[in-house]
Each structure stands twice: as C-alpha cells, then as structure tokens.
Design an enzyme around this catalytic site. Structure first.
Site, PDB file in Angstrom:
ATOM      1  NE  ARG A 150      -4.457   1.774   0.680  1.00 37.17           N
ATOM      2  CZ  ARG A 150      -5.310   2.325  -0.271  1.00 37.17           C
ATOM      3  NH1 ARG A 150      -4.588   1.759  -1.230  1.00 37.17           N
ATOM      4  NH2 ARG A 150      -6.053   2.870   0.079  1.00 37.17           N
ATOM      5  CB  THR A 203      -9.685  -1.029  -7.406  1.00 41.31           C
ATOM      6  OG1 THR A 203      -9.911  -0.241  -6.911  1.00 41.31           O
ATOM      7  CG2 THR A 203      -8.337  -2.297  -6.619  1.00 41.31           C
ATOM      8  N   GLY A 225     -13.345  -1.916  -6.926  1.00 45.18           N
ATOM      9  CA  GLY A 225     -15.022  -1.885  -6.369  1.00 45.18           C
ATOM     10  C   GLY A 225     -15.126  -0.713  -5.186  1.00 45.18           C
TER      11      GLY A 225
END
Length: 570
Positions: A100, A379, A471
């Site tokens: 991330r 995404t 999503g």
C-alpha cells in the site's frame, strides 16, 4: 435432445484436449489442467499464462500479469500505485505482501485544509498533493524475491514488449481519451502519452505504443525495485514533483519498503479463509461478516431471496461500522481489537441483535470520527493458480480511475491519488456517509486505509477458491457474496461471479442493488423490512479461480462487468 447433448459434450471434450489454452467470459468457467490466470485484460492474462507455460510459479505469473496490466489497463493497472497480495502454497504455507502507498514525509493531518477548516480545491484528490509514495514495484519485487522461481527479468519482459510494440486500443479507454483530448492544457504530460502526437485520441482498433513506459520498465527489469526507487525513474518523478508543487522527495522513495505480513485467518463451514490484514480492512470485515452469517441457514433461504439479502445487509452494516471505528495502519494503531472482531463469540453477540423481519438503524452518532471519502471503484484484481496448486490473489490500484490523471514526463506512468483515502477533515461523521476515525488521519509514512480484499479459501490445507475484486468499499461485499455463492449455493465460479450483487456500508443507510438480476417481488419484500435501496449499474468486477481437487482441474471465471477481462489457462 439426448443426441444433441451427447454431440455437444463430445465437441467440448474434443476442444478441451485438442487446444492447449482456453479463455472465458460469462457463466461457463474456463477449464484448465496446468495453470490459470484471470485478470481484467486478456493480454495480461495471456502474459501470465505464458510465464506458467515456461515453468514459472503462481507468484511469477502474478508479477508478470500485474506489470502487463500496468501497460494495458492504465485506469487501474500500475507501477505508480499500490496494493496487496495473498499467497497460499500447495504445501499449506500462507503469507501476504503489503505494498500500500505511504504518505510522504512532509505530509500533515491538516495539509488539505484552508484557514476555515475546509478542503482546498479538492487537493486531496486532484493534483500532486494527492499522490502517495508508490508501492507496486517494491511489493511485486519483494514477493518475487521471497517466493518466485524464474528470473525477475523474464517476468518484466512481456510488459516491456506490450509497451514498446503497442497493443490494440479498445472501447474501454474512450471516455478517458475524450476527457484528456478536451483537457490537454490541464494535463499536458498525460496528453503527450495518451493522445496521438499529443493532440487526438486513439480510436478503438488502433495500435497504442508507450515508449517512455517501456524505458521505465527496462530499468525495473535491469535493477529490480531499485530501478524505480533510485536512478533515472526516481529522478524524473522527484524533479516533476519539485517543479509542480508536489512533496515526494528522494528520501520518500529511498525509505519506502513493502511488508510481508501474516494473513487474516477465519473459518466458515469447515473452510479456511485467508485474506489481507490491516491497513486493508478487507480481511477483518470479511471474516466478521462470515462469522455472523455462519449462524444462518443461507442455503435454505436461497440465493438472493428477500430474507437472504436482509441478513447479508445486517452483517454488512455491523462489520462496516466496526471498520469505521477501529481499522487503520497497524504501524500507527497498536491497539486495534482484531482478536475480538475476528472471534466467533463476538459474531454470535452481533447475530443476536439482528431482527429477521426488520432492518436495523445505522446511527452516525455511534462514533465521533473524521471524514472519510468513499473509495474509488477503479481498482483491479487478478487471480493465479499454477500446476502445483500454488495460489495468488492480488489486488492493486491507483485509487480513482487513472489515479490523479497525471503522467510523470519521461517516465510514462500515471500517478495515484491515494491520499484521498485518508481522513482530511477531523471531527465529522454524518448520515450522508461522511465517516472515518482518528486511526486513519494523515501522518508521515502512514499507509491509508483500504477495502481491498484479495482472498483465498482453503480446505484441508489446500486452496480451493482464489477470489477478489475492484470496487472501493464494495470490494469486501463483492468478495463475500462470491464466496457464499460457491460454498452455500454450490454455484460454479463463473455463476458465482456473474450473480447479481448488493452493497451496504453502514453509512449512508442505503443498499445499492444492481439493476438487473433481482425480481421486483424480492425488492419489494426487502424494502418492506425497512431497507431503503438505490439501483446501480454494476457492483465490482470479480476475478476468480476454483480448484477441483477431485477432477484435478482449474476453473476460471472473469467477471463480464470487466470490459476486457478474461480467464486464460492451459
């Protein structure tokens, strides 16, 4: 009729054994014996499958597929964003990789606010201040170093070829190209990359080449992660930031590291569930919802019946409320009550609060928290299983579609706008869905909260279902509904993925219903229980693989909600 079925089956069997590779979309899964890749672009799936054919393992194929998506799916595939990878080996070993993005070292909790406490010019979503330090290349490289089989350079080569020689542009990019064509002055570096001669858009069917991106990938091929975080690519990024008001520095890039983490583990009706731990909220919320639902006979209720959708909504409501209160980057939040949230007794307690005939109330006064913008649905997810049965579930993103829409000049890749996933305005929670927690305030080197939920379901120590979806906040619920469709309703993986879906996230107190697939009677029954709903075009775009250990076959399902998605195996 029997004769027709006999000959149809015979032709299918002939096709299966006559051709070594298979692809799929729709409700019939693609079968394969020796490996399967499912992603949001057919060329990326093919690239991953070719790596499997060359003797690569699931991690090798996942890396090659992800890098190829950085070329063919610029809306979400990336080297300028970040994400998560879940691995389950055929030997029972499980692990995850967290790549991330991070907030830059110069970031502060109030960096987006003016003197009146209001967000300045949407700066947490647009422009270079919205960019988090990218993690994709570091994460893919770490996963390969830990678990890969083939040489790193072999995995980058397909992406370089696609960028250098080009590929056929499809209709999927037309809206973005229209936007960039109309806003060339606002996004000059992006226009130079995405438009012909920096001026006019590529039409579907025309070949699109990306020379600068190919060169960036060549540096990654030669130097690994250092080819992105140091050297020419890093300098191009840093110089662009410095010249245009961004705050990412050489030190930000040098300090960035991906993490290997222990997966979130839960159980559901005798199956093991492995998913991503924080800073993703996906694994925690998924296991919490499955624990709640385990106490209901979902098979007897029937798929997508009114009573079934009611209990799903109530499980969603409770898990998303806990998500809002507790989950953030564990490196900055040492006291997240994960054991409680993942426990069966806690789920049983929550289950007793569900009225089977009436909807609960989502109360914004439950927490005093910060504003948290809904995550973008743009995404992408990919699933891979190799010949030995090793499995990878990988989800990564740029945040919004095409991130902040800014290409690094000379480097050819789009930048993310992930800083918008932090809480930019402390102290606001309301029934319109503005929610968040102190756990997700901006801080230097902090990773922003995510809903990405790459997941692997296992039985007796072996993977049986590899699943995930894009999503935004709907990702968790999409992943859960596919799992329930397979385990409770015995659908094949393609049917499970194509089935209509709903989404509820605690606040705002409304359920999203896909327009197609639910009967009017079901919707009326659901609303009569007190659930307000809105109809939407589509929720998520799941990519999954089911492993049939008895037949020794892999079955791939690519969601038809994805324009160019495909399951490819051999």
């Amino acid at each position: 009729m029997k004769v027709f079925l006999y000959y149809s089956l015979s032709l299918w069997v002939l096709f299966f054994y006559a051709f070594p590779s298979f692809s799929q979309s729709g409700r019939i899964p693609a079968p394969a014996q020796n490996g399967m890749v499912v992603s949001s672009h057919y060329l990326a799936s093919q690239a991953g499958d070719e790596i499997l054919k060359k003797g690569g393992n699931a991690v090798d194929a996942a890396v090659a597929t992800a890098l190829a998506l950085a070329v063919t799916l610029p809306s979400a595939g990336n080297i300028g964003g970040g994400g998560f990878l879940v691995y389950h080996g055929h030997n029972g070993y499980q692990t995850t990789f967290n790549f991330r993005e991070k907030a830059p070292l110069a970031a502060t909790a109030t960096m987006y606010l003016d003197e009146n406490g209001k967000i300045k010019n949407n700066s947490n979503h647009e422009g270079l201040l919205s960019v988090g330090v990218p993690g994709t290349v570091a994460g893919l490289y770490l996963a390969h170093q830990k678990l890969g089989k083939l040489k790193w350079a072999e995995l980058v080569r397909p992406a370089i070829k696609l960028a250098k020689k080009g590929f056929v542009s499809t209709w999927a990019m037309q809206d973005f190209l229209d936007y960039i064509e109309a806003n060339k002055a606002k996004y000059p570096t992006t226009a130079a990359t995405f438009l012909k001669n920096g001026a006019t858009k590529y039409q579907p069917g025309e070949i699109w080449k990306q020379k600068d991106l190919a060169n960036s990938l060549k540096r990654i091929k030669k130097h690994g992660a250092a080819g992105f975080y140091k050297g020419k690519t890093a300098q191009l990024l840093v110089d662009f930031m410095k010249a245009n008001g961004g705050i990412i520095t050489p030190k930000d890039l040098e300090k960035y590291q991906a993490e290997e983490l222990k997966p979130i583990h839960g159980t559901y009706r005798g199956y093991d569930i492995y998913s991503m731990p924080p800073p993703s909220s996906g694994g925690v919320a998924l296991v919490e919802m499955l624990n709640i639902l385990e106490g209901f006979n979902l098979t007897e209720m029937g798929p997508n019946s009114g009573s079934y959708l009611h209990v799903l909504t109530e499980a969603m409501r409770r898990a998303y409320a806990d998500r809002a209160q507790y989950i953030g980057d564990p490196n900055f939040n040492a006291n997240m009550p994960l054991p409680q949230l993942l426990s069966k007794p806690y789920a049983e307690k929550l289950r007793t609060t569900i009225n089977l005939a009436k909807a609960s109330v989502s109360d914004s006064a439950r927490f005093t928290a910060a504003y948290l913008r809904p995550e973008s649905p743009e995404t992408t997810h990919l699933s891979v299983v190799d010949k030995e049965g090793n499995a990878v579930s990988l989800t990564y993103t740029l945040e919004n579609s095409y991130g902040c829409r800014i290409v690094v000049p000379g480097a050819g890749f789009l930048l993310n706008n992930e800083m918008g996933d932090f809480n930019p305005v402390p102290g606001i929670t309301n029934n319109k869905g503005q929610i968040g927690t102190p756990a997700n305030l901006v801080a230097p080197e902090k990773r922003m909260l995510s809903s990405m939920t790459p997941t692997i379901v296992a039985k007796d120590g072996k993977p049986v279902l590899v699943i995930g979806s894009p999503g935004g906040r709907t990702i968790i619920n999409t992943t859960m509904q596919v799992i329930l469709n397979v385990l409770d309703h015995k659908m094949n993986v393609a049917e499970a993925i194509e089935s209509p879906r709903i989404h509820h996230q605690w606040l705002p107190n409304v359920t999203s219903f896909e327009k197609l697939g639910f009967s009017p009677d079901t919707q009326k029954l659901y609303e009569s229980m007190g659930h307000p709903l809105i109809k939407v075009g589509g929720i998520g775009s799941a990519m999954g693989i089911f492993i049939d250990h008895n037949k020794k076959l892999l079955y791939g399902g690519a969601d038809s909600r994805s324009f160019d998605g495909k399951a490819v195996g051999h």
